[in-house]
Write a protein that holds these residues in place. Sequence first.
Motif, PDB file in Angstrom:
ATOM      1  N   MET A   1      25.878 -77.406  80.061  1.00  0.00           N
ATOM      2  CA  MET A   1      25.284 -76.591  81.105  1.00  0.00           C
ATOM      3  C   MET A   1      23.828 -76.381  80.775  1.00  0.00           C
ATOM      4  SD  MET A   1      28.130 -73.620  81.662  1.00  0.00           S
ATOM      5  CE  MET A   1      28.281 -73.375  79.917  1.00  0.00           C
ATOM      6  N   LYS A   2      23.028 -76.227  81.814  1.00  0.00           N
ATOM      7  CA  LYS A   2      21.596 -76.007  81.663  1.00  0.00           C
ATOM      8  C   LYS A   2      21.161 -74.824  82.517  1.00  0.00           C
ATOM      9  CE  LYS A   2      20.461 -79.834  79.330  1.00  0.00           C
ATOM     10  NZ  LYS A   2      21.666 -80.210  78.666  1.00  0.00           N
ATOM     11  N   LYS A   3      20.093 -74.177  82.058  1.00  0.00           N
ATOM     12  CA  LYS A   3      19.443 -73.140  82.859  1.00  0.00           C
ATOM     13  C   LYS A   3      18.095 -73.681  83.290  1.00  0.00           C
ATOM     14  CE  LYS A   3      18.229 -69.214  80.921  1.00  0.00           C
ATOM     15  NZ  LYS A   3      18.039 -67.799  80.543  1.00  0.00           N
ATOM     16  N   ILE A   4      17.881 -73.678  84.590  1.00  0.00           N
ATOM     17  CA  ILE A   4      16.610 -74.112  85.167  1.00  0.00           C
ATOM     18  C   ILE A   4      15.861 -72.859  85.582  1.00  0.00           C
ATOM     19  CG2 ILE A   4      15.503 -75.393  87.034  1.00  0.00           C
ATOM     20  CD1 ILE A   4      18.158 -77.027  87.211  1.00  0.00           C
ATOM     21  N   GLU A   5      14.656 -72.697  85.049  1.00  0.00           N
ATOM     22  CA  GLU A   5      13.794 -71.590  85.453  1.00  0.00           C
ATOM     23  C   GLU A   5      12.560 -72.194  86.108  1.00  0.00           C
ATOM     24  OE1 GLU A   5      14.111 -68.096  82.414  1.00  0.00           O
ATOM     25  OE2 GLU A   5      14.104 -70.002  81.312  1.00  0.00           O
ATOM     26  N   ALA A   6      12.340 -71.842  87.353  1.00  0.00           N
ATOM     27  CA  ALA A   6      11.204 -72.377  88.104  1.00  0.00           C
ATOM     28  C   ALA A   6      10.323 -71.220  88.545  1.00  0.00           C
ATOM     29  CB  ALA A   6      11.697 -73.163  89.319  1.00  0.00           C
ATOM     30  N   ILE A   7       9.025 -71.370  88.317  1.00  0.00           N
ATOM     31  CA  ILE A   7       8.063 -70.377  88.770  1.00  0.00           C
ATOM     32  C   ILE A   7       7.245 -71.055  89.858  1.00  0.00           C
ATOM     33  CG2 ILE A   7       6.146 -68.910  88.098  1.00  0.00           C
ATOM     34  CD1 ILE A   7       7.535 -68.701  85.377  1.00  0.00           C
ATOM     35  N   ILE A   8       7.333 -70.519  91.068  1.00  0.00           N
ATOM     36  CA  ILE A   8       6.720 -71.161  92.233  1.00  0.00           C
ATOM     37  C   ILE A   8       5.837 -70.182  92.987  1.00  0.00           C
ATOM     38  CG2 ILE A   8       8.640 -72.783  92.475  1.00  0.00           C
ATOM     39  CD1 ILE A   8       9.631 -71.026  94.835  1.00  0.00           C
ATOM     40  N   ARG A   9       5.036 -70.722  93.895  1.00  0.00           N
ATOM     41  CA  ARG A   9       4.203 -69.892  94.771  1.00  0.00           C
ATOM     42  C   ARG A   9       5.097 -69.041  95.674  1.00  0.00           C
ATOM     43  NH1 ARG A   9      -1.079 -71.817  95.423  1.00  0.00           N
ATOM     44  NH2 ARG A   9      -1.423 -73.806  94.360  1.00  0.00           N
ATOM     45  N   LYS A  10       4.660 -67.804  95.927  1.00  0.00           N
ATOM     46  CA  LYS A  10       5.416 -66.939  96.840  1.00  0.00           C
ATOM     47  C   LYS A  10       5.506 -67.553  98.232  1.00  0.00           C
ATOM     48  CE  LYS A  10       5.498 -62.289  95.847  1.00  0.00           C
ATOM     49  NZ  LYS A  10       5.038 -60.922  95.989  1.00  0.00           N
ATOM     50  N   THR A  11       4.458 -68.253  98.632  1.00  0.00           N
ATOM     51  CA  THR A  11       4.432 -68.833  99.977  1.00  0.00           C
ATOM     52  C   THR A  11       5.434 -69.974 100.138  1.00  0.00           C
ATOM     53  OG1 THR A  11       2.640 -70.320  99.314  1.00  0.00           O
ATOM     54  CG2 THR A  11       2.013 -68.226 100.350  1.00  0.00           C
ATOM     55  N   LYS A  12       5.931 -70.509  99.039  1.00  0.00           N
ATOM     56  CA  LYS A  12       6.888 -71.615  99.097  1.00  0.00           C
ATOM     57  C   LYS A  12       8.329 -71.161  98.891  1.00  0.00           C
ATOM     58  CE  LYS A  12       4.429 -75.280  99.792  1.00  0.00           C
ATOM     59  NZ  LYS A  12       4.829 -76.244 100.827  1.00  0.00           N
ATOM     60  N   PHE A  13       8.539 -69.878  98.599  1.00  0.00           N
ATOM     61  CA  PHE A  13       9.881 -69.411  98.246  1.00  0.00           C
ATOM     62  C   PHE A  13      10.906 -69.671  99.351  1.00  0.00           C
ATOM     63  CE2 PHE A  13      13.112 -66.057  98.455  1.00  0.00           C
ATOM     64  CZ  PHE A  13      13.871 -66.465  97.376  1.00  0.00           C
ATOM     65  N   GLU A  14      10.621 -69.283 100.578  1.00  0.00           N
ATOM     66  CA  GLU A  14      11.607 -69.449 101.660  1.00  0.00           C
ATOM     67  C   GLU A  14      11.969 -70.912 101.859  1.00  0.00           C
ATOM     68  OE1 GLU A  14      13.461 -67.263 103.370  1.00  0.00           O
ATOM     69  OE2 GLU A  14      12.584 -65.668 102.145  1.00  0.00           O
ATOM     70  N   ASP A  15      10.981 -71.801 101.771  1.00  0.00           N
ATOM     71  CA  ASP A  15      11.247 -73.235 101.926  1.00  0.00           C
ATOM     72  C   ASP A  15      12.123 -73.757 100.788  1.00  0.00           C
ATOM     73  OD1 ASP A  15       9.649 -73.223 104.192  1.00  0.00           O
ATOM     74  OD2 ASP A  15       7.869 -73.933 103.122  1.00  0.00           O
ATOM     75  N   VAL A  16      11.821 -73.339  99.561  1.00  0.00           N
ATOM     76  CA  VAL A  16      12.613 -73.769  98.408  1.00  0.00           C
ATOM     77  C   VAL A  16      14.028 -73.212  98.514  1.00  0.00           C
ATOM     78  CG1 VAL A  16      12.871 -73.578  95.901  1.00  0.00           C
ATOM     79  CG2 VAL A  16      10.632 -74.102  96.885  1.00  0.00           C
ATOM     80  N   LYS A  17      14.151 -71.945  98.904  1.00  0.00           N
ATOM     81  CA  LYS A  17      15.473 -71.328  99.058  1.00  0.00           C
ATOM     82  C   LYS A  17      16.326 -72.113 100.045  1.00  0.00           C
ATOM     83  CE  LYS A  17      16.209 -67.744 101.714  1.00  0.00           C
ATOM     84  NZ  LYS A  17      16.234 -66.413 102.323  1.00  0.00           N
ATOM     85  N   GLU A  18      15.775 -72.433 101.201  1.00  0.00           N
ATOM     86  CA  GLU A  18      16.518 -73.186 102.214  1.00  0.00           C
ATOM     87  C   GLU A  18      16.890 -74.576 101.713  1.00  0.00           C
ATOM     88  OE1 GLU A  18      17.818 -72.027 105.022  1.00  0.00           O
ATOM     89  OE2 GLU A  18      17.007 -70.102 104.376  1.00  0.00           O
ATOM     90  N   ALA A  19      15.980 -75.236 101.009  1.00  0.00           N
ATOM     91  CA  ALA A  19      16.262 -76.577 100.491  1.00  0.00           C
ATOM     92  C   ALA A  19      17.359 -76.541  99.428  1.00  0.00           C
ATOM     93  CB  ALA A  19      14.993 -77.193  99.918  1.00  0.00           C
ATOM     94  N   LEU A  20      17.350 -75.516  98.583  1.00  0.00           N
ATOM     95  CA  LEU A  20      18.406 -75.395  97.574  1.00  0.00           C
ATOM     96  C   LEU A  20      19.757 -75.147  98.229  1.00  0.00           C
ATOM     97  CD1 LEU A  20      16.598 -73.274  94.839  1.00  0.00           C
ATOM     98  CD2 LEU A  20      17.367 -75.653  94.624  1.00  0.00           C
ATOM     99  N   LEU A  21      19.796 -74.285  99.220  1.00  0.00           N
ATOM    100  CA  LEU A  21      21.055 -74.013  99.917  1.00  0.00           C
ATOM    101  C   LEU A  21      21.581 -75.263 100.624  1.00  0.00           C
ATOM    102  CD1 LEU A  21      20.291 -70.448 101.316  1.00  0.00           C
ATOM    103  CD2 LEU A  21      21.794 -71.040  99.398  1.00  0.00           C
ATOM    104  N   LYS A  22      20.683 -76.054 101.216  1.00  0.00           N
ATOM    105  CA  LYS A  22      21.095 -77.297 101.873  1.00  0.00           C
ATOM    106  C   LYS A  22      21.599 -78.329 100.880  1.00  0.00           C
ATOM    107  CE  LYS A  22      18.226 -76.937 105.977  1.00  0.00           C
ATOM    108  NZ  LYS A  22      17.014 -77.393 106.667  1.00  0.00           N
ATOM    109  N   SER A  23      21.109 -78.249  99.639  1.00  0.00           N
ATOM    110  CA  SER A  23      21.545 -79.216  98.627  1.00  0.00           C
ATOM    111  C   SER A  23      22.739 -78.687  97.829  1.00  0.00           C
ATOM    112  CB  SER A  23      20.395 -79.576  97.691  1.00  0.00           C
ATOM    113  OG  SER A  23      20.050 -78.460  96.895  1.00  0.00           O
ATOM    114  N   ASP A  24      23.421 -77.679  98.387  1.00  0.00           N
ATOM    115  CA  ASP A  24      24.654 -77.124  97.822  1.00  0.00           C
ATOM    116  C   ASP A  24      24.464 -76.304  96.553  1.00  0.00           C
ATOM    117  OD1 ASP A  24      26.206 -78.094  99.890  1.00  0.00           O
ATOM    118  OD2 ASP A  24      26.549 -79.998  98.882  1.00  0.00           O
ATOM    119  N   ILE A  25      23.263 -75.844  96.277  1.00  0.00           N
ATOM    120  CA  ILE A  25      23.067 -74.846  95.235  1.00  0.00           C
ATOM    121  C   ILE A  25      23.293 -73.515  95.933  1.00  0.00           C
ATOM    122  CG2 ILE A  25      21.443 -73.776  93.624  1.00  0.00           C
ATOM    123  CD1 ILE A  25      22.258 -76.614  92.815  1.00  0.00           C
TER     124      ILE A  25
END
Length: 115
Positions: A1-25
């Motif tokens: 198992m791995k832990k992924i920690e990503a630090i991203i721009r606040k302006t990109k959070f909603e887009d990343v969230k939606e993409a992760l949910l679509k990719s079954d995370i």
Amino acid sequence: MKKIEAIIRKTKFEDVKEALLKSDIDWFEYHDVHGIGQSRQERIYRGVQYSTDVIERVALTIVCRDQFVDPTIKVIINVAQTGQVGDGRIFVSEVLDTWSIRTGENGDTVLRDKK
């Protein structure tokens, strides 16, 4: 198992969230973080002077099985990347064990499978 920690721009959070949910995370943790960047300038916006050395970002934490690490990282990079300085960082570390508080089970069986 791995832990992924990503630090991203606040302006990109909603887009990343939606993409992760679509990719079954289907589960991840996130929180607002502040960091110190390389830029040490004073800027003026609408007559107010402010410093650019403190950067506001969102930190995501995802724990997944080893086979899902690369696809998850690719999703984050593809969506969060702007090509500008300050896009963020991704850190991957080993997770030794995990436990379900509800059932008392441990190991990677506690993690849900991708659909």
